[in-house]
Design a protein around this motif. Sequence first.
Motif, PDB file in Angstrom:
ATOM      1  N   PHE A  32     -20.745 -12.748  11.254  1.00  0.00           N
ATOM      2  CA  PHE A  32     -20.268 -12.098  12.475  1.00  0.00           C
ATOM      3  C   PHE A  32     -21.225 -10.973  12.820  1.00  0.00           C
ATOM      4  N   MET A  33     -21.691 -10.943  14.068  1.00  0.00           N
ATOM      5  CA  MET A  33     -22.640  -9.938  14.532  1.00  0.00           C
ATOM      6  C   MET A  33     -21.921  -8.883  15.362  1.00  0.00           C
ATOM      7  N   PRO A  34     -21.794  -7.652  14.874  1.00  0.00           N
ATOM      8  CA  PRO A  34     -21.269  -6.590  15.735  1.00  0.00           C
ATOM      9  C   PRO A  34     -22.165  -6.424  16.957  1.00  0.00           C
ATOM     10  N   VAL A  35     -21.550  -6.079  18.072  1.00  0.00           N
ATOM     11  CA  VAL A  35     -22.285  -5.982  19.332  1.00  0.00           C
ATOM     12  C   VAL A  35     -22.770  -4.554  19.546  1.00  0.00           C
ATOM     13  N   GLY A  36     -24.094  -4.409  19.690  1.00  0.00           N
ATOM     14  CA  GLY A  36     -24.707  -3.116  19.990  1.00  0.00           C
ATOM     15  C   GLY A  36     -25.224  -3.129  21.418  1.00  0.00           C
ATOM     16  N   ALA A  38     -25.792  -1.215  24.096  1.00  0.00           N
ATOM     17  CA  ALA A  38     -26.809  -0.305  24.636  1.00  0.00           C
ATOM     18  C   ALA A  38     -27.559   0.386  23.506  1.00  0.00           C
ATOM     19  N   ALA A  39     -28.042  -0.423  22.553  1.00  0.00           N
ATOM     20  CA  ALA A  39     -28.774   0.089  21.386  1.00  0.00           C
ATOM     21  C   ALA A  39     -27.881   0.923  20.485  1.00  0.00           C
ATOM     22  N   THR A  40     -26.595   0.606  20.463  1.00  0.00           N
ATOM     23  CA  THR A  40     -25.664   1.252  19.541  1.00  0.00           C
ATOM     24  C   THR A  40     -24.420   0.396  19.396  1.00  0.00           C
ATOM     25  N   VAL A  41     -23.957   0.238  18.172  1.00  0.00           N
ATOM     26  CA  VAL A  41     -22.617  -0.308  17.946  1.00  0.00           C
ATOM     27  C   VAL A  41     -21.691   0.874  18.180  1.00  0.00           C
ATOM     28  N   LYS A  42     -20.984   0.854  19.261  1.00  0.00           N
ATOM     29  CA  LYS A  42     -20.287   2.039  19.741  1.00  0.00           C
ATOM     30  C   LYS A  42     -19.406   2.679  18.666  1.00  0.00           C
ATOM     31  N   ALA A  43     -19.544   3.984  18.527  1.00  0.00           N
ATOM     32  CA  ALA A  43     -18.748   4.830  17.628  1.00  0.00           C
ATOM     33  C   ALA A  43     -19.124   4.667  16.157  1.00  0.00           C
ATOM     34  N   MET A  44     -20.258   3.997  15.872  1.00  0.00           N
ATOM     35  CA  MET A  44     -20.690   3.830  14.478  1.00  0.00           C
ATOM     36  C   MET A  44     -22.177   4.118  14.349  1.00  0.00           C
ATOM     37  N   ARG A  45     -22.555   4.745  13.228  1.00  0.00           N
ATOM     38  CA  ARG A  45     -23.961   4.910  12.908  1.00  0.00           C
ATOM     39  C   ARG A  45     -24.468   3.637  12.234  1.00  0.00           C
ATOM     40  N   PRO A  46     -25.774   3.360  12.336  1.00  0.00           N
ATOM     41  CA  PRO A  46     -26.310   2.140  11.727  1.00  0.00           C
ATOM     42  C   PRO A  46     -25.985   2.000  10.241  1.00  0.00           C
ATOM     43  N   ALA A  47     -26.029   3.083   9.494  1.00  0.00           N
ATOM     44  CA  ALA A  47     -25.731   3.010   8.066  1.00  0.00           C
ATOM     45  C   ALA A  47     -24.284   2.583   7.823  1.00  0.00           C
ATOM     46  N   GLU A  48     -23.384   2.995   8.701  1.00  0.00           N
ATOM     47  CA  GLU A  48     -21.984   2.599   8.563  1.00  0.00           C
ATOM     48  C   GLU A  48     -21.807   1.123   8.900  1.00  0.00           C
ATOM     49  N   VAL A  49     -22.533   0.651   9.899  1.00  0.00           N
ATOM     50  CA  VAL A  49     -22.475  -0.776  10.240  1.00  0.00           C
ATOM     51  C   VAL A  49     -22.973  -1.603   9.060  1.00  0.00           C
ATOM     52  N   ARG A  50     -24.080  -1.191   8.479  1.00  0.00           N
ATOM     53  CA  ARG A  50     -24.645  -1.920   7.334  1.00  0.00           C
ATOM     54  C   ARG A  50     -23.701  -1.886   6.143  1.00  0.00           C
ATOM     55  N   ALA A  51     -23.059  -0.748   5.907  1.00  0.00           N
ATOM     56  CA  ALA A  51     -22.141  -0.622   4.768  1.00  0.00           C
ATOM     57  C   ALA A  51     -20.959  -1.563   4.880  1.00  0.00           C
ATOM     58  N   SER A  52     -20.605  -1.946   6.095  1.00  0.00           N
ATOM     59  CA  SER A  52     -19.475  -2.859   6.299  1.00  0.00           C
ATOM     60  C   SER A  52     -19.784  -4.267   5.814  1.00  0.00           C
ATOM     61  N   GLY A  53     -21.071  -4.568   5.622  1.00  0.00           N
ATOM     62  CA  GLY A  53     -21.490  -5.907   5.243  1.00  0.00           C
ATOM     63  C   GLY A  53     -22.243  -6.637   6.334  1.00  0.00           C
ATOM     64  N   ALA A  54     -22.366  -6.030   7.517  1.00  0.00           N
ATOM     65  CA  ALA A  54     -23.087  -6.667   8.619  1.00  0.00           C
ATOM     66  C   ALA A  54     -24.569  -6.781   8.274  1.00  0.00           C
ATOM     67  N   GLU A  55     -25.141  -7.949   8.525  1.00  0.00           N
ATOM     68  CA  GLU A  55     -26.544  -8.196   8.214  1.00  0.00           C
ATOM     69  C   GLU A  55     -27.393  -8.439   9.460  1.00  0.00           C
ATOM     70  N   ILE A  56     -26.754  -8.512  10.615  1.00  0.00           N
ATOM     71  CA  ILE A  56     -27.427  -8.707  11.885  1.00  0.00           C
ATOM     72  C   ILE A  56     -26.511  -8.166  12.968  1.00  0.00           C
ATOM     73  N   ILE A  57     -27.110  -7.587  14.015  1.00  0.00           N
ATOM     74  CA  ILE A  57     -26.319  -7.121  15.146  1.00  0.00           C
ATOM     75  C   ILE A  57     -26.886  -7.731  16.417  1.00  0.00           C
ATOM     76  N   LEU A  58     -26.132  -7.591  17.510  1.00  0.00           N
ATOM     77  CA  LEU A  58     -26.536  -8.138  18.799  1.00  0.00           C
ATOM     78  C   LEU A  58     -26.867  -7.001  19.751  1.00  0.00           C
ATOM     79  N   GLY A  59     -27.990  -7.154  20.479  1.00  0.00           N
ATOM     80  CA  GLY A  59     -28.344  -6.225  21.534  1.00  0.00           C
ATOM     81  C   GLY A  59     -28.245  -6.916  22.888  1.00  0.00           C
ATOM     82  N   ASN A  60     -28.009  -6.138  23.937  1.00  0.00           N
ATOM     83  CA  ASN A  60     -27.740  -6.713  25.257  1.00  0.00           C
ATOM     84  C   ASN A  60     -28.926  -6.543  26.185  1.00  0.00           C
ATOM     85  N   THR A  61     -29.542  -7.644  26.547  1.00  0.00           N
ATOM     86  CA  THR A  61     -30.746  -7.633  27.374  1.00  0.00           C
ATOM     87  C   THR A  61     -30.498  -6.988  28.739  1.00  0.00           C
ATOM     88  N   TYR A  62     -29.397  -7.345  29.385  1.00  0.00           N
ATOM     89  CA  TYR A  62     -29.102  -6.821  30.721  1.00  0.00           C
ATOM     90  C   TYR A  62     -29.023  -5.295  30.708  1.00  0.00           C
TER      91      TYR A  62
END
Length: 374
Positions: A32-36, A38-62
Amino acid sequence: MTRFDFNIHATDGAARTGVIRMQRGDIRTPAFMPVGTAATVKAMRPAEVRASGAEIILGNTYHLMLRPTAERIARLGGLHKFMGWERPILTDSGGFQVMSLGALSKLTEDGVTFASHLDGSKHLITPERSMEIQRLLGSDIVMAFDECTPYPATRVQAESSMLRSMRWAQRSRDGFDSGIDHASRSALFGIQQGSTFEDLRAVSAAKLIDIGFDGYAIGGLAVGEGQAAMFSVLDYAPGQLPADRPRYLMGVGKPDDIVGAVERGIDMFDCVLPTRSGRTGQAFTHAGPINLRNARFAEDEAPLDATCACPVCKTNSRAYIHHLIKSSEILGAMLMTEHNVWFYQQLMAGLRAAIAAGELTKFANDFRAQYGAR
């Protein structure tokens, strides 16, 4: 270094578990890819996203092409450096967002002209421009530019839309390959379309396979058709795609959607639901979602989910988080979002383990029985 490699380690029925290997790290599947957005998974720092077990995130081209612009991100070293995320990033093509603008966009064979939701400025996204933007961002997994077929659609509408997407898929392939430096270290996924028509999806899959992609997404679902209709498509659509490549179901979804889709052979997911729900007071638990705005939680000393291993559940009560949310404290959204992202990652870990053990049916049935028990 491996550009892109996918190995299936175990199967259970149609479900698979394996590993995608890329230069910036491995991705265990189902993932499962958390959605980032605008270059951020809202309300989370990257280290916190990684600590959750996430190994890839999604960025929005538009969103990123409009602000701060892909060119600026490139000048600042690329999206990974810009946002402080060192692991793989998948970027969507921008197609879904520009199509959803409705009256603000105009579709032609060349691409989509649209007015920015920020300032009304006019922009054109073509398959070639989408590939360029994703190259400037430094995406690890690039999505082909497609037309997201609305639901419901007549057969004539679905066929016309699908065929245009297939023409754009070839142009995306050509545009991606022209960026040699990017193509040598990144992957390109094609997107199957065809709405709810099995034969149209078969045509789409055949055309995508003929073009050749590193992975294949199933598009045009989670657009209002409901779970039963979505599962009906997923009963056949994954089998139309190459078995040795990842299958990505775009924009899905609710936890029970994910479990059912994994049972049908899907390997990758993304959705804004865990983060958006976290900001609006909804927590996902093994007994189903709960709304922390509800007064019944005002003196509830239990954690959000007693079976959850996340830091939030270890140290905070429902009563405290209820207080934060009712007080409009930023910390409330942060804690809720962190818990929800952890919940999704724990669900994916459980699905991977169940497939590896040959116990997916039991895991899925137990999950559904508990999740709908409230």
